[in-house]
Design a protein around this motif. Sequence first.
Motif, short mmCIF file in Angstrom:
data_model
loop_
_atom_site.label_atom_id
_atom_site.label_comp_id
_atom_site.label_asym_id
_atom_site.label_seq_id
_atom_site.Cartn_x
_atom_site.Cartn_y
_atom_site.Cartn_z
N MET A 19 0.76 -1.49 0.33
CA MET A 19 0.13 0.13 -0.26
C MET A 19 0.92 1.16 -0.06
O MET A 19 0.07 2.15 -0.64
CB MET A 19 -0.74 -0.04 1.43
N ARG A 30 0.43 8.63 -3.82
CA ARG A 30 -0.24 7.56 -3.55
C ARG A 30 -1.54 7.32 -4.21
O ARG A 30 -2.23 7.50 -4.84
CB ARG A 30 -0.87 7.44 -2.16
N ARG A 36 -7.18 1.64 -4.70
CA ARG A 36 -6.18 0.79 -4.23
C ARG A 36 -7.27 0.03 -3.93
O ARG A 36 -7.25 -1.61 -3.88
CB ARG A 36 -6.20 1.86 -3.03
#
Length: 147
Positions: A19, A30, A36
Amino acid sequence: MKKVIFAVAALVLAVNVGMAQPAEGGRGQRANPEERQQRMEQAATRRSADLREKLALTPAQSAKVDSVNAKYDKQQIALFSPENRGGDRSAMRQKMENIQNARVAEVKTQLTEEQRTKYDQWMSDQQKERQNRQGGARGEGRPQGGM
């Protein structure tokens, strides 16, 4: 039992390290929650296929194991929701470990004794692969990010 706990801890660590990696196409950025979640779903699909092959699961076992994994994947995804960010990292790590321990225990209830042995070996192999990708044991190789 120690092997299982160690394997679970390694899996939790691997999820954490994974992650923390930069998003594709965005160096240092990110991943957004949708990306994700998509990556976690892809990993779950790969994990299910790998388990089917390595453990020679019957169709009924495969369906049950997939259901167990989906249940715990949802719990893990929820841990990474925006409202959970910025909290106590050690508490988050403990929650992740608890989820993983519950997943492993529930998956094992669906397996034969021989399959459990193969599952433990598979978990150990997965941990070794993660360590090799990370440059060895924690503290060696490149710096680690995340929790």
